[in-house]
Design an enzyme around this catalytic site. Structure first.
Site, short mmCIF file in Angstrom:
data_model
loop_
_atom_site.label_atom_id
_atom_site.label_comp_id
_atom_site.label_asym_id
_atom_site.label_seq_id
_atom_site.Cartn_x
_atom_site.Cartn_y
_atom_site.Cartn_z
N LEU A 92 0.80 -1.22 0.00
CA LEU A 92 0.00 0.00 0.00
C LEU A 92 0.84 1.28 0.00
O LEU A 92 0.30 2.37 0.18
CB LEU A 92 -0.98 -0.01 1.18
CG LEU A 92 -1.95 -1.21 1.17
CD1 LEU A 92 -2.83 -1.19 2.41
CD2 LEU A 92 -2.79 -1.23 -0.09
N HIS A 115 2.92 4.36 -1.60
CA HIS A 115 2.85 5.15 -2.82
C HIS A 115 4.19 5.10 -3.55
O HIS A 115 5.24 4.99 -2.92
CB HIS A 115 2.52 6.62 -2.49
CG HIS A 115 1.14 6.79 -1.97
ND1 HIS A 115 0.84 6.61 -0.64
CD2 HIS A 115 -0.02 7.12 -2.58
CE1 HIS A 115 -0.45 6.83 -0.46
NE2 HIS A 115 -1.00 7.12 -1.61
N MET A 141 9.06 4.66 5.11
CA MET A 141 9.13 3.28 4.65
C MET A 141 10.32 3.07 3.71
O MET A 141 10.96 2.02 3.75
CB MET A 141 7.83 2.86 3.96
CG MET A 141 6.63 2.83 4.90
SD MET A 141 6.89 1.80 6.38
CE MET A 141 7.14 0.21 5.65
N GLU A 142 10.63 4.07 2.92
CA GLU A 142 11.78 3.97 2.02
C GLU A 142 13.09 3.90 2.80
O GLU A 142 13.99 3.12 2.48
CB GLU A 142 11.78 5.14 1.03
CG GLU A 142 10.72 5.04 -0.05
CD GLU A 142 9.28 5.31 0.42
OE1 GLU A 142 8.35 5.03 -0.35
OE2 GLU A 142 9.07 5.77 1.56
N ASP A 177 23.90 -11.85 2.99
CA ASP A 177 24.06 -12.68 1.80
C ASP A 177 25.53 -12.81 1.39
O ASP A 177 25.99 -13.90 1.06
CB ASP A 177 23.25 -12.10 0.64
CG ASP A 177 23.37 -12.96 -0.61
OD1 ASP A 177 23.12 -14.18 -0.53
OD2 ASP A 177 23.73 -12.41 -1.67
#
Length: 167
Positions: A75, A77, A113-114, A128
């Site tokens: 959700l 943007h 969020m970014e 990794d």
């Protein structure tokens, strides 16, 4: 569910409509860390990990991750980011690498969020690239440090508690 902005009146998930919001300068800073064995930490520090420049690759991965946040978080943007920066600090005593991600844009919704995604992807990339040496690495302490812009103003996380203030 009136206070939950990602749900409509029927309880269905929605993307928040930000079309009526004003564009403002927005910035967020998030941090996290990954702890590891002394051997693994030393290889990162010396640049002798078999897969190459761990922090250099993790930096690029974190930037790419921040740019792809809307593809990963359903959700969110799609934002036109104007800055994504990843910094690492080596914490010798803890055998840890701390990642910090700063994200900036001018837009109608924030970039928290970014910034959090950038940190997570950078740390996952370290894992990794180093897992052949140490499979026991642990990622944690991932949090929003501060954000600015928008209607809610400025947020600064403090060690003793979080604190919100409007500017």
């Amino acid at each position: 569910m009136a206070d939950l902005t990602h749900f409509n009146q029927h309880g269905e998930a929605i993307m928040v409509d930000v079309s009526a919001k004003k564009e403002t300068a927005r910035e967020a800073l998030a941090e996290g860390s990954i702890t590891m064995s002394r051997e693994c930490f030393q290889k990162i520090k010396d640049g002798s990990m078999g897969k190459g420049d761990v922090l250099g690759v993790a930096r690029i991965a974190g930037i790419m991750g921040a740019k792809r946040t809307a593809d990963l978080i359903p959700l969110c943007h799609i934002l036109n980011l104007t800055k994504v920066e990843i910094h690492f600090s080596l914490e010798e005593e803890r055998c840890a690498v701390r990642a910090a991600c700063t994200v900036r844009t001018t837009g109608k919704t924030g970039v928290e969020m970014e910034a959090l995604t950038g940190v997570n992807i950078a740390l996952l990339t370290i894992y990794d690239m180093c897992k052949a040496v140490d499979k026991t690495m642990e990622m944690g302490e991932i949090h929003l440090c501060e954000k600015s812009g928008g209607k809610s103003g400025r947020f600064v996380r403090t060690p003793e508690k979080t604190k919100e203030t409007k500017i």
